[in-house]
Motif scaffolding. Structure first.
Motif, PDB file in Angstrom:
ATOM      1  N   SER A 179       0.821  -1.202   0.000  1.00  0.00           N
ATOM      2  CA  SER A 179       0.000   0.000   0.000  1.00  0.00           C
ATOM      3  C   SER A 179       0.862   1.261   0.000  1.00  0.00           C
ATOM      4  N   VAL A 180       1.826   1.321   0.909  1.00  0.00           N
ATOM      5  CA  VAL A 180       2.631   2.544   1.024  1.00  0.00           C
ATOM      6  C   VAL A 180       3.699   2.626  -0.056  1.00  0.00           C
ATOM      7  N   THR A 181       4.023   1.505  -0.681  1.00  0.00           N
ATOM      8  CA  THR A 181       4.927   1.556  -1.836  1.00  0.00           C
ATOM      9  C   THR A 181       4.211   2.188  -3.024  1.00  0.00           C
ATOM     10  N   LEU A 182       2.950   1.806  -3.191  1.00  0.00           N
ATOM     11  CA  LEU A 182       2.162   2.388  -4.280  1.00  0.00           C
ATOM     12  C   LEU A 182       1.873   3.863  -4.045  1.00  0.00           C
ATOM     13  N   ASP A 183       1.662   4.229  -2.782  1.00  0.00           N
ATOM     14  CA  ASP A 183       1.394   5.626  -2.439  1.00  0.00           C
ATOM     15  C   ASP A 183       2.035   5.943  -1.085  1.00  0.00           C
ATOM     16  N   PRO A 184       3.277   6.420  -1.085  1.00  0.00           N
ATOM     17  CA  PRO A 184       3.969   6.714   0.176  1.00  0.00           C
ATOM     18  C   PRO A 184       3.293   7.804   1.005  1.00  0.00           C
ATOM     19  N   GLN A 185       2.408   8.569   0.385  1.00  0.00           N
ATOM     20  CA  GLN A 185       1.732   9.658   1.103  1.00  0.00           C
ATOM     21  C   GLN A 185       0.384   9.235   1.693  1.00  0.00           C
ATOM     22  N   TYR A 186       0.065   7.964   1.605  1.00  0.00           N
ATOM     23  CA  TYR A 186      -1.226   7.473   2.081  1.00  0.00           C
ATOM     24  C   TYR A 186      -1.152   7.238   3.592  1.00  0.00           C
ATOM     25  N   GLY A 187      -1.481   8.282   4.343  1.00  0.00           N
ATOM     26  CA  GLY A 187      -1.332   8.248   5.792  1.00  0.00           C
ATOM     27  C   GLY A 187      -2.162   7.188   6.488  1.00  0.00           C
ATOM     28  N   THR A 188      -3.339   6.899   5.950  1.00  0.00           N
ATOM     29  CA  THR A 188      -4.206   5.896   6.573  1.00  0.00           C
ATOM     30  C   THR A 188      -3.520   4.541   6.651  1.00  0.00           C
ATOM     31  N   ALA A 189      -2.782   4.176   5.610  1.00  0.00           N
ATOM     32  CA  ALA A 189      -2.088   2.885   5.611  1.00  0.00           C
ATOM     33  C   ALA A 189      -0.991   2.864   6.669  1.00  0.00           C
ATOM     34  N   TRP A 190      -0.242   3.964   6.801  1.00  0.00           N
ATOM     35  CA  TRP A 190       0.796   4.039   7.827  1.00  0.00           C
ATOM     36  C   TRP A 190       0.175   3.908   9.223  1.00  0.00           C
ATOM     37  N   ARG A 191      -0.955   4.563   9.439  1.00  0.00           N
ATOM     38  CA  ARG A 191      -1.631   4.486  10.738  1.00  0.00           C
ATOM     39  C   ARG A 191      -2.093   3.059  11.024  1.00  0.00           C
ATOM     40  N   ARG A 192      -2.725   2.449  10.059  1.00  0.00           N
ATOM     41  CA  ARG A 192      -3.213   1.085  10.241  1.00  0.00           C
ATOM     42  C   ARG A 192      -2.059   0.107  10.454  1.00  0.00           C
ATOM     43  N   TRP A 193      -0.973   0.331   9.743  1.00  0.00           N
ATOM     44  CA  TRP A 193       0.199  -0.531   9.894  1.00  0.00           C
ATOM     45  C   TRP A 193       0.741  -0.425  11.320  1.00  0.00           C
ATOM     46  N   SER A 194       0.763   0.780  11.859  1.00  0.00           N
ATOM     47  CA  SER A 194       1.210   0.987  13.243  1.00  0.00           C
ATOM     48  C   SER A 194       0.365   0.182  14.220  1.00  0.00           C
ATOM     49  N   GLY A 201       2.952  -6.997  18.579  1.00  0.00           N
ATOM     50  CA  GLY A 201       3.945  -6.859  19.641  1.00  0.00           C
ATOM     51  C   GLY A 201       5.260  -6.270  19.182  1.00  0.00           C
ATOM     52  N   ARG A 202       5.273  -5.678  17.986  1.00  0.00           N
ATOM     53  CA  ARG A 202       6.485  -5.052  17.440  1.00  0.00           C
ATOM     54  C   ARG A 202       6.375  -3.541  17.644  1.00  0.00           C
ATOM     55  N   TYR A 203       6.679  -3.116  18.859  1.00  0.00           N
ATOM     56  CA  TYR A 203       6.345  -1.759  19.260  1.00  0.00           C
ATOM     57  C   TYR A 203       7.272  -0.695  18.671  1.00  0.00           C
ATOM     58  N   SER A 204       8.547  -1.005  18.505  1.00  0.00           N
ATOM     59  CA  SER A 204       9.453  -0.014  17.918  1.00  0.00           C
ATOM     60  C   SER A 204       9.054   0.292  16.477  1.00  0.00           C
ATOM     61  N   ALA A 205       8.755  -0.767  15.732  1.00  0.00           N
ATOM     62  CA  ALA A 205       8.305  -0.572  14.356  1.00  0.00           C
ATOM     63  C   ALA A 205       6.957   0.153  14.332  1.00  0.00           C
ATOM     64  N   ALA A 206       6.088  -0.159  15.296  1.00  0.00           N
ATOM     65  CA  ALA A 206       4.791   0.512  15.375  1.00  0.00           C
ATOM     66  C   ALA A 206       4.965   2.005  15.617  1.00  0.00           C
ATOM     67  N   ALA A 207       5.933   2.352  16.475  1.00  0.00           N
ATOM     68  CA  ALA A 207       6.190   3.769  16.767  1.00  0.00           C
ATOM     69  C   ALA A 207       6.668   4.502  15.515  1.00  0.00           C
ATOM     70  N   GLU A 208       7.503   3.849  14.717  1.00  0.00           N
ATOM     71  CA  GLU A 208       7.996   4.468  13.481  1.00  0.00           C
ATOM     72  C   GLU A 208       6.853   4.732  12.507  1.00  0.00           C
ATOM     73  N   LYS A 209       5.960   3.761  12.368  1.00  0.00           N
ATOM     74  CA  LYS A 209       4.832   3.916  11.441  1.00  0.00           C
ATOM     75  C   LYS A 209       3.853   4.979  11.950  1.00  0.00           C
ATOM     76  N   ALA A 210       3.661   5.048  13.277  1.00  0.00           N
ATOM     77  CA  ALA A 210       2.773   6.064  13.845  1.00  0.00           C
ATOM     78  C   ALA A 210       3.340   7.457  13.601  1.00  0.00           C
ATOM     79  N   LYS A 211       4.656   7.597  13.718  1.00  0.00           N
ATOM     80  CA  LYS A 211       5.307   8.882  13.462  1.00  0.00           C
ATOM     81  C   LYS A 211       5.089   9.320  12.017  1.00  0.00           C
ATOM     82  N   ARG A 212       5.249   8.377  11.098  1.00  0.00           N
ATOM     83  CA  ARG A 212       5.048   8.699   9.686  1.00  0.00           C
ATOM     84  C   ARG A 212       3.593   9.091   9.425  1.00  0.00           C
ATOM     85  N   ALA A 213       2.665   8.386  10.058  1.00  0.00           N
ATOM     86  CA  ALA A 213       1.243   8.717   9.890  1.00  0.00           C
ATOM     87  C   ALA A 213       0.960  10.133  10.375  1.00  0.00           C
ATOM     88  N   ARG A 214       1.543  10.524  11.512  1.00  0.00           N
ATOM     89  CA  ARG A 214       1.351  11.884  12.041  1.00  0.00           C
ATOM     90  C   ARG A 214       1.909  12.913  11.070  1.00  0.00           C
TER      91      ARG A 214
END
Length: 237
Positions: A179-194, A201-214
């Protein structure tokens, strides 16, 4: 859509919204994808009703069944946004009658199934939608929905099915990545991925995706989930 088509569409829709989609002595089948077919055989009297519906609905679009199907799937999506799952499924089924190659129908079937906690069916139908989709601009959203379906499917697995749970989250991560490869600006996908990564249980990666969504202005990650992520990351330092 021209004025005449709008009038026909509205008139037919009013009738359909007040109608009954069940056999006289049986349960409703219009709340099942494709009316339960092929497992549930379509009775002859419903086949005749289907033919009448197709003729009336497509007439408002100059006989163009594909255009009529798009209109009905659009109506279904409005019901889905309202979480009116029964009406959404009925409209998606009618869109399917009009055009069984409409990718929005299968995508919609999948989303309704996920909302109904039928995650395996959700995955299957959304995958069918991806296979039929010829509109590249819609693929980021469809893959994002597929990621959600896989996430919930994985999270629903009991502890003694850890390998299936891991496989489900791996499939979710793959779908979100597409999803984010096709559209890196698609914030909803980054949020959902987080959120999905937090479920995994992958919290560090979740934090990175949440930051990108913000950064992209997406809707915030739910506070409880964000707190869970921040607490876990804090403990790991």
């Amino acid at each position: 859509m021209n004025r005449a088509a709008l009038i026909v569409f509205a008139s037919v829709l009013i009738v359909l919204l007040t109608g009954c989609g069940s056999a006289p002595s049986g349960p409703r089948i219009d709340n099942l994808p494709m009316y339960g077919q092929p497992s549930i055989v379509r009775p002859d009297f419903w086949k005749r009703a289907d033919a009448d519906f197709i003729a009336n609905a497509s007439a408002g679009f100059g006989g163009d069944r594909k255009a009529a199907s798009k209109a009905w799937s659009g109506e279904a999506n409005r019901f889905l946004a309202q979480r009116n799952l029964d009406y959404a499924m009925r409209r998606f089924n009618q869109a399917w009658l009009l055009d069984d190659t409409n990718h929005e129908v299968y995508w919609g079937f999948g989303c309704v199934m996920v909302e109904a906690d039928r995650f395996g069916d959700g995955v299957r139908f959304i995958q069918q939608g991806i296979g039929l989709c010829q509109d590249r601009s819609q693929l980021p959203a469809i893959y994002s929905d597929l990621g959600v379906a896989y996430s919930y499917l994985a999270d629903s697995m009991p502890a003694d099915r850890s390998s299936e749970r891991s496989a489900g989250f791996a499939a979710a991560n793959e779908a979100f990545a597409k999803s984010v490869t096709l559209d890196p600006q698609y914030g909803t996908a980054w949020r959902r991925w987080s959120i999905s990564l937090a479920m995994e249980g992958r919290y560090s990666a979740a934090a990175e995706k949440a930051k990108r969504a913000r950064e992209l202005g997406a809707q915030p990650v739910p506070p409880k989930v964000m707190q869970q992520i921040e607490d876990a990351v804090g403990r790991a330092k």
